[in-house]
Write a protein that holds these residues in place. Sequence first.
Motif, short mmCIF file in Angstrom:
data_model
loop_
_atom_site.label_atom_id
_atom_site.label_comp_id
_atom_site.label_asym_id
_atom_site.label_seq_id
_atom_site.Cartn_x
_atom_site.Cartn_y
_atom_site.Cartn_z
N PHE A 1 -5.62 20.46 -13.59
CA PHE A 1 -5.15 21.82 -13.33
C PHE A 1 -3.61 21.86 -13.41
N CYS A 2 -2.99 20.83 -12.86
CA CYS A 2 -1.52 20.81 -12.83
C CYS A 2 -0.94 20.71 -14.24
N ARG A 3 -1.65 20.01 -15.13
CA ARG A 3 -1.21 19.97 -16.54
C ARG A 3 -1.24 21.39 -17.12
N THR A 4 -2.31 22.10 -16.80
CA THR A 4 -2.41 23.50 -17.28
C THR A 4 -1.30 24.35 -16.65
N PHE A 5 -1.09 24.21 -15.35
CA PHE A 5 -0.05 25.01 -14.67
C PHE A 5 1.32 24.71 -15.28
N ALA A 6 1.56 23.42 -15.54
CA ALA A 6 2.86 23.03 -16.12
C ALA A 6 3.04 23.67 -17.49
N GLY A 7 1.96 23.64 -18.28
CA GLY A 7 2.01 24.23 -19.63
C GLY A 7 2.29 25.71 -19.59
N LYS A 8 1.87 26.37 -18.52
CA LYS A 8 2.07 27.82 -18.39
C LYS A 8 3.36 28.14 -17.64
N GLY A 9 4.05 27.12 -17.19
CA GLY A 9 5.30 27.35 -16.44
C GLY A 9 5.08 27.88 -15.03
N LEU A 10 3.89 27.64 -14.46
CA LEU A 10 3.60 28.15 -13.12
C LEU A 10 4.20 27.23 -12.05
N LYS A 11 4.74 27.86 -11.00
CA LYS A 11 5.41 27.10 -9.94
C LYS A 11 4.51 27.01 -8.70
N LEU A 12 4.45 25.81 -8.13
CA LEU A 12 3.57 25.58 -6.97
C LEU A 12 4.39 25.27 -5.73
N PHE A 13 3.83 25.64 -4.57
CA PHE A 13 4.36 25.21 -3.27
C PHE A 13 3.22 24.52 -2.55
N PHE A 14 3.45 23.32 -2.02
CA PHE A 14 2.42 22.58 -1.29
C PHE A 14 2.68 22.71 0.21
N LEU A 15 1.72 23.29 0.92
CA LEU A 15 1.86 23.49 2.37
C LEU A 15 0.69 22.82 3.07
N GLY A 16 0.99 21.85 3.95
CA GLY A 16 -0.09 21.25 4.73
C GLY A 16 0.02 19.75 4.86
N ALA A 17 -0.84 19.17 5.69
CA ALA A 17 -0.92 17.74 5.98
C ALA A 17 0.26 17.30 6.85
N ALA A 18 0.25 16.01 7.19
CA ALA A 18 1.29 15.47 8.08
C ALA A 18 2.64 15.45 7.35
N GLU A 19 3.70 15.37 8.13
CA GLU A 19 5.07 15.33 7.59
C GLU A 19 5.17 14.34 6.42
N ASP B 1 3.39 11.81 -13.22
CA ASP B 1 2.48 11.88 -14.38
C ASP B 1 2.72 13.10 -15.24
N ILE B 2 3.18 14.17 -14.61
CA ILE B 2 3.35 15.45 -15.32
C ILE B 2 4.80 15.92 -15.09
N PRO B 3 5.74 15.41 -15.83
CA PRO B 3 7.16 15.68 -15.55
C PRO B 3 7.52 17.17 -15.59
N ASP B 4 6.78 17.97 -16.39
CA ASP B 4 7.11 19.41 -16.48
C ASP B 4 6.60 20.21 -15.29
N LEU B 5 5.79 19.59 -14.47
CA LEU B 5 5.16 20.33 -13.37
C LEU B 5 6.21 20.78 -12.36
N GLN B 6 6.19 22.07 -12.05
CA GLN B 6 7.18 22.61 -11.11
C GLN B 6 6.56 22.77 -9.72
N ILE B 7 6.85 21.82 -8.85
CA ILE B 7 6.46 21.98 -7.44
C ILE B 7 7.76 22.30 -6.71
N VAL B 8 7.91 23.58 -6.39
CA VAL B 8 9.23 24.07 -5.98
C VAL B 8 9.50 23.84 -4.49
N GLY B 9 8.49 23.43 -3.75
CA GLY B 9 8.72 23.14 -2.34
C GLY B 9 7.49 22.56 -1.69
N THR B 10 7.71 21.87 -0.57
CA THR B 10 6.59 21.34 0.22
C THR B 10 6.93 21.55 1.70
#
Length: 258
Positions: A101-119, A132-141
């Motif tokens: 999914f993240c490969r697809t999101f990266a290809g579409k230029g979609l930005k993700l924020f990951f919220l959850g789990a321990a610090e 693995d997916i250098p173009d993937l935009q995870i803009v915050g956690t």
Amino acid sequence: MAANGEEQRQTVSLLGVNIDVVDTAGLCQKLVDFSAEESTRTVMYVNADCMLISQKNVKYRQTLNGADLIYADGVGVVHGVKLWGQTLPGRSTAADFMPDFCRTFAGKGLKLFFLGAAEGVAREAANKLQQDIPDLQIVGTHHGYFTPEENESVVAEINETKPDIVVVGFGAPRQEFWIEQNAEQLEAAVVWGVGGLFDFLSGRTKRGPQWLLDHGFEWLCRLFTEPRRLWRRYLVGNTKFVLILLRHRYFSKVSISS
Ligand code: UDP
């Protein structure tokens, strides 16, 4: 199977929860489509544990049914609907599909924020994916252990990073209630619950051998890794789920249909 009023949405209903008839590729496409829309869409999942919670907790069931899309994450749900002669294409498990999914999101230029789990866990998960997916935009956690008083600043922090998809991993039903309560304030197009996904992606929680996962025994693998926390959920919970399904199917007049 029934159209529920929304354009092209097909669902089956199990124990009062409407589950979308969608396969893993279709789920990815839906997330991409929702990301292009103006309004905020909510995406949730169900497995046997979620179904059990939904039988005791009406509010949770309503919250699930208020989502824009619910997919089957557990094989128990896929087998469960068969008792009513209905079919789901299979289970979609985030720990399996997220890299694709993240490969697809990266290809579409979609930005993700990951919220959850321990610090630190969501950050580790993000780092592994981005290796693995250098173009993937995870803009915050952000970790998932903040207080109600801190909620407003967490939402503000998310909005500042302008993600398209907020991925929320608090476990059920906490994440679903949070999604319902905060979707309006979030400026993202999609808010999506994923349970313990960040623990898997970061490598902190190990998954079992693929052949066990492929044959419906993910729960057994999880039970071995965290027996103290999960024995009740899986040993008691799975048995209860089967009994509830059989009771509703064969011994009560409760109508659970598509
Ligand atoms: N979690 C969280 N905040 C909380 C409680 C739990 O971020 O207040 C996280 C927890 O660290 C774990 C996830 O939520 O990463 C729950 O995982 P679990 O395996 O219970 O969820 P499931 O995928 O089975 O629904």
